[in-house]
Every structure is written in C-alpha cells, then in structure tokens.
Design a protein around this motif. Sequence first.
Motif, PDB file in Angstrom:
ATOM      1  N   ALA A   1       9.624  -4.036  -8.833  1.00  0.00           N
ATOM      2  CA  ALA A   1       9.220  -2.843  -9.353  1.00  0.00           C
ATOM      3  C   ALA A   1       8.415  -2.250  -8.459  1.00  0.00           C
ATOM      4  O   ALA A   1       8.859  -1.129  -8.853  1.00  0.00           O
ATOM      5  CB  ALA A   1       7.444  -3.515 -10.718  1.00  0.00           C
ATOM      6  N   VAL A   2       7.449  -2.670  -7.410  1.00  0.00           N
ATOM      7  CA  VAL A   2       6.980  -2.041  -5.761  1.00  0.00           C
ATOM      8  C   VAL A   2       8.983  -1.076  -6.116  1.00  0.00           C
ATOM      9  O   VAL A   2       8.341   1.225  -5.565  1.00  0.00           O
ATOM     10  CB  VAL A   2       6.752  -2.632  -5.689  1.00  0.00           C
ATOM     11  N   ALA A   3       9.917  -1.817  -5.614  1.00  0.00           N
ATOM     12  CA  ALA A   3      10.677  -0.829  -5.099  1.00  0.00           C
ATOM     13  C   ALA A   3      11.492   0.816  -5.691  1.00  0.00           C
ATOM     14  O   ALA A   3      11.836   1.404  -5.286  1.00  0.00           O
ATOM     15  CB  ALA A   3      12.104  -1.619  -4.803  1.00  0.00           C
TER      16      ALA A   3
ATOM     17  N   VAL B   1      -0.243   2.017  -1.977  1.00  0.00           N
ATOM     18  CA  VAL B   1       0.384   1.559  -2.780  1.00  0.00           C
ATOM     19  C   VAL B   1      -0.582  -0.194  -3.495  1.00  0.00           C
ATOM     20  O   VAL B   1      -1.027  -0.982  -2.409  1.00  0.00           O
ATOM     21  CB  VAL B   1       1.585   1.080  -2.417  1.00  0.00           C
ATOM     22  N   ALA B   2      -0.441  -0.349  -4.442  1.00  0.00           N
ATOM     23  CA  ALA B   2      -1.105  -1.413  -5.463  1.00  0.00           C
ATOM     24  C   ALA B   2      -0.735  -1.878  -5.701  1.00  0.00           C
ATOM     25  O   ALA B   2       0.568  -1.719  -6.121  1.00  0.00           O
ATOM     26  CB  ALA B   2      -2.487  -0.638  -6.251  1.00  0.00           C
ATOM     27  N   LEU B   3       0.162  -3.589  -5.314  1.00  0.00           N
ATOM     28  CA  LEU B   3       0.487  -4.616  -5.367  1.00  0.00           C
ATOM     29  C   LEU B   3       0.447  -5.138  -6.475  1.00  0.00           C
ATOM     30  O   LEU B   3       1.276  -6.291  -7.227  1.00  0.00           O
ATOM     31  CB  LEU B   3       0.913  -5.794  -4.197  1.00  0.00           C
ATOM     32  N   ASP B   4      -0.866  -4.834  -6.804  1.00  0.00           N
ATOM     33  CA  ASP B   4      -1.214  -6.545  -8.214  1.00  0.00           C
ATOM     34  C   ASP B   4      -2.372  -5.655  -9.502  1.00  0.00           C
ATOM     35  O   ASP B   4      -2.196  -6.310 -10.255  1.00  0.00           O
ATOM     36  CB  ASP B   4      -2.900  -6.671  -7.622  1.00  0.00           C
ATOM     37  N   ARG B   5      -1.102  -4.890  -9.772  1.00  0.00           N
ATOM     38  CA  ARG B   5      -1.685  -3.275 -11.025  1.00  0.00           C
ATOM     39  C   ARG B   5      -0.590  -3.068 -12.022  1.00  0.00           C
ATOM     40  O   ARG B   5      -1.373  -2.378 -12.842  1.00  0.00           O
ATOM     41  CB  ARG B   5      -3.364  -3.305 -10.764  1.00  0.00           C
TER      42      ARG B   5
ATOM     43  N   ALA C   1     -11.192  -5.794  -4.119  1.00  0.00           N
ATOM     44  CA  ALA C   1     -10.570  -5.868  -2.438  1.00  0.00           C
ATOM     45  C   ALA C   1     -10.116  -4.654  -2.076  1.00  0.00           C
ATOM     46  O   ALA C   1      -9.875  -4.398  -1.032  1.00  0.00           O
ATOM     47  CB  ALA C   1      -9.174  -6.855  -3.232  1.00  0.00           C
ATOM     48  N   TRP C   2     -10.277  -3.374  -2.643  1.00  0.00           N
ATOM     49  CA  TRP C   2     -10.382  -2.079  -1.626  1.00  0.00           C
ATOM     50  C   TRP C   2     -11.247  -1.278  -1.049  1.00  0.00           C
ATOM     51  O   TRP C   2     -11.565  -0.353  -0.746  1.00  0.00           O
ATOM     52  CB  TRP C   2      -9.918  -1.256  -3.208  1.00  0.00           C
ATOM     53  N   GLY C   3     -11.992  -2.272  -1.214  1.00  0.00           N
ATOM     54  CA  GLY C   3     -13.363  -1.512  -0.259  1.00  0.00           C
ATOM     55  C   GLY C   3     -13.255  -0.780   1.276  1.00  0.00           C
ATOM     56  O   GLY C   3     -13.588   0.314   1.143  1.00  0.00           O
TER      57      GLY C   3
ATOM     58  N   GLY D   1       7.580   9.289  -7.416  1.00  0.00           N
ATOM     59  CA  GLY D   1       7.124   7.945  -6.967  1.00  0.00           C
ATOM     60  C   GLY D   1       6.484   8.062  -5.770  1.00  0.00           C
ATOM     61  O   GLY D   1       5.122   8.365  -5.366  1.00  0.00           O
ATOM     62  N   ARG D   2       7.027   8.218  -5.100  1.00  0.00           N
ATOM     63  CA  ARG D   2       6.397   8.572  -3.297  1.00  0.00           C
ATOM     64  C   ARG D   2       5.043   9.984  -3.673  1.00  0.00           C
ATOM     65  O   ARG D   2       4.753   9.607  -2.491  1.00  0.00           O
ATOM     66  CB  ARG D   2       7.605   8.720  -1.961  1.00  0.00           C
ATOM     67  N   ARG D   3       5.643  10.462  -3.788  1.00  0.00           N
ATOM     68  CA  ARG D   3       4.239  11.837  -3.609  1.00  0.00           C
ATOM     69  C   ARG D   3       3.225  11.217  -4.266  1.00  0.00           C
ATOM     70  O   ARG D   3       1.999  11.909  -4.000  1.00  0.00           O
ATOM     71  CB  ARG D   3       5.497  13.269  -4.716  1.00  0.00           C
ATOM     72  N   ALA D   4       3.536  10.708  -5.316  1.00  0.00           N
ATOM     73  CA  ALA D   4       2.364  10.495  -6.401  1.00  0.00           C
ATOM     74  C   ALA D   4       0.871   9.335  -4.997  1.00  0.00           C
ATOM     75  O   ALA D   4       0.203   9.368  -5.493  1.00  0.00           O
ATOM     76  CB  ALA D   4       2.453   9.086  -7.355  1.00  0.00           C
ATOM     77  N   HIS D   5       1.941   8.252  -4.159  1.00  0.00           N
ATOM     78  CA  HIS D   5       1.313   7.563  -3.111  1.00  0.00           C
ATOM     79  C   HIS D   5       0.842   8.669  -1.950  1.00  0.00           C
ATOM     80  O   HIS D   5       0.217   7.556  -1.238  1.00  0.00           O
ATOM     81  CB  HIS D   5       2.430   6.398  -2.789  1.00  0.00           C
TER      82      HIS D   5
END
Length: 391
Positions: free
Chosen positions: A114-116, A51-55, A351-353, A124-128
């Motif tokens: 927005a994340v919630a 789950v990305a929080l920054d974009r 930051a995703w390394g 939405g959960r399946r996408a992640h």
Amino acid sequence: MPEFDLVIIGGGIVGASAALAGVRKGARVAVVDAGLAGRATDAGAGIVSPVALDRGELRPEWTSVITECVGYYRSLLAELDAIDPAGAGSATFEQVGELVVAGDDPQEQAALDAVAERLSRPEGRRAHGITKPVQTIDGADLRRYWPELRGDLRGLYIAEVGRVVGSRLHDRLMTATRRRAQGARDGAAFELIPGAGMLDPLDSSPRVRVGHRVLDAGAVLLATGAWAGADLAGFGVYVDIRPIRGQLVHLRLDGQQTGMRPIVNTPGGGYLLGFDDRIVVGATHEDVGFDARVTAAGQHAVLSAALDLAPGLSAATVLETRVGLRPATTDGLPLIGAVAPAIHVATGLGAWGLTLGPLLGELAARHALGDPLPTRLDFLRPGRPLLKESA
C-alpha cells in the motif's frame, strides 16, 4: 499588566518550540518544567518522516500536517544553526533516508504494498513533500545498508526521511530562546522556572502557581503531554488523553559506524535507527498509566523483535533502556487550540512528537499570543468530540 505574556507549562519539545516562537514575537515568556520521569521528548526514537505507516492515508488533512511539519525542520535548523553554529551537525539532525521493510507476514506485505502504491504516483509523492521516486529493494541490497538484517526481507527506500536526537534538539531550542531574549529591544524576555506548575482555577485571569510563587499571565499554554488532562480538570474541562508507555533499547556495535545508516521501519511497528554512537531499537506500546519503569517484559519484547528483524545485532552491547510516556488520544490525532479563555493546549502527539512538536508548538504559542490558528488545523481543535465539559 501581567508579569508574563505567555506561561508555558511543560518543557519538552512542544514547550521549547513554543518558547522560541513567543520570544520571536517579542513576548515575555516563562517555561515551567517539573522534569517528570517519562517525558516523551527524552526517550523518543527520533524518526522524522512524512510517511505514516500505521493509519493508512485516509485523511488528506492529516497527511498535509505531517508533511508541513517535516518541511518546517529545514527552516528551523537554519535558524538554530545561525544562533548556535557550534551545535550544528548530525548530533542534532541528519537526513539519512528510510528503509520500510516486511517479511513474509501477509499483513505486513499488504501494508508495504500500500505504501509502495501510494508513493509510486507523482501526486502521492507530492502529498508527502517527496520529490524523489522511491526504490524497491530486495534482501541482498537491504543488507548492504544494514548487514545485520535477516535475508528474507524486501522493502522500499525513501530518501527524504531524517532522524533527530530529541534531547539535543530540545537543548538547542532552549539555547536559541535564551539568546534571542538576551538584549532584545522589542521587550522579549525568557525565564525557565523548575517545578510543578498548577493552573489556579479561582481567578478570572490566568495564574500559575509554582511552589510559593504565583505567575500572572496574559495566556497559558499547556504542553504537558499525557499530563495535560489533569492540568485541565480544575477548570471543569476533561480531555480524553492518556499515556502510552514506550520502552526503547539503545545498543552499540563496537567498531561499526552507524551514524549515516538509513532508518529501518516496519508496518508492524518495529524499527532500527543508527546514530553516531549507538543504535536505537523499539518500541513497546503499553497502556499502563503513568508508570515510567523499565520492565523485564518490555526489554524482552523490544530485543526479541529487534533480533528477529536483525539477527546480526545479537552481539551488540546493551547500553540502556529509555522510557517515554506518549500522550495519546482516542482518534490518534493531536489536540491544539484554546480550551478556555486565555488557556490553550498542545498535546496528544503520540509517537509523532518529534516530527510534529516543533511546528505545532510554534503555532500554538502564536495562537495563545493572539494570532489566529490556521483553519487547516481545525480538525485538531480541542472542541471536537474528544473533549467534554463537566455538567
């Protein structure tokens, strides 16, 4: 016939994963590693989250890549455990869950909402790749996980998030590569060569110079993180990539077991991770070039943010500060693919390394050795507008 089928320049998480993939395919692989200060693998916090929080999740193809890379961890760890049973356990990876929290800042509250909302829907959960519903948690319940947190926070609990010790995973990847190559009957071989590898732009076939040694290669993969731009410049190829310094502080709470605590993450970029022997807090995002120093301002910024989030950490022992130079592109997306005949690159993970590196390193190595790169990664190709060729 070249000495090596694949020469990988850069021995971080991407390079180590690529080496294992090459040996799996029966290739003769060399990894050239200069051991440069600021290598992101050695300093990364270790969050492995789908789950990305920054974009925002505005690009489904990006979400899909993140989800696929997180899912790959299970099969990779199973392989490493089979080759190296003694290295298994939480010292490498542990699924501990994640608390995404926000205080009274309106922007952070909106980002949390927005994340919630995104994860409240089954699609939405399946996408992640998330199978379990997320839970809304208030301040009192949050402090059951982390008693040091301040009391006015609210958050979400996402169970299917893990944390990894980047240096430990890297070492296990290299161990697995060596063991697979030893006694291989398919021609696979592996050599780790310390030193600075330089691409030779004068030859039609790829050559890498390491000191006085010249390595002839069937293909070369640049996995040198933020340094990849300089490596390609000799070929007249200019990649828009730059280092972003991240300083992270390691703490210890004496008498506290923190290894199974969930990750605490915030939309504003601060986080806490509990490991078996320490807590990692971070991080700065500094556009200062190739400067891998620990600075007073950086330490102050990290500790101030951490203590604002978790005042109960004020008595913690400061163990060390680590610095990583994250490779960043203008659009924040990685670069993976061919940039010239037999010359490939895998970098720009930012930051995703530690989340993306294992799978993208494997796919990059397979592509360098002749496999087609999956079309789902076309949007990460180096030929997009971020890459310019000299006149």
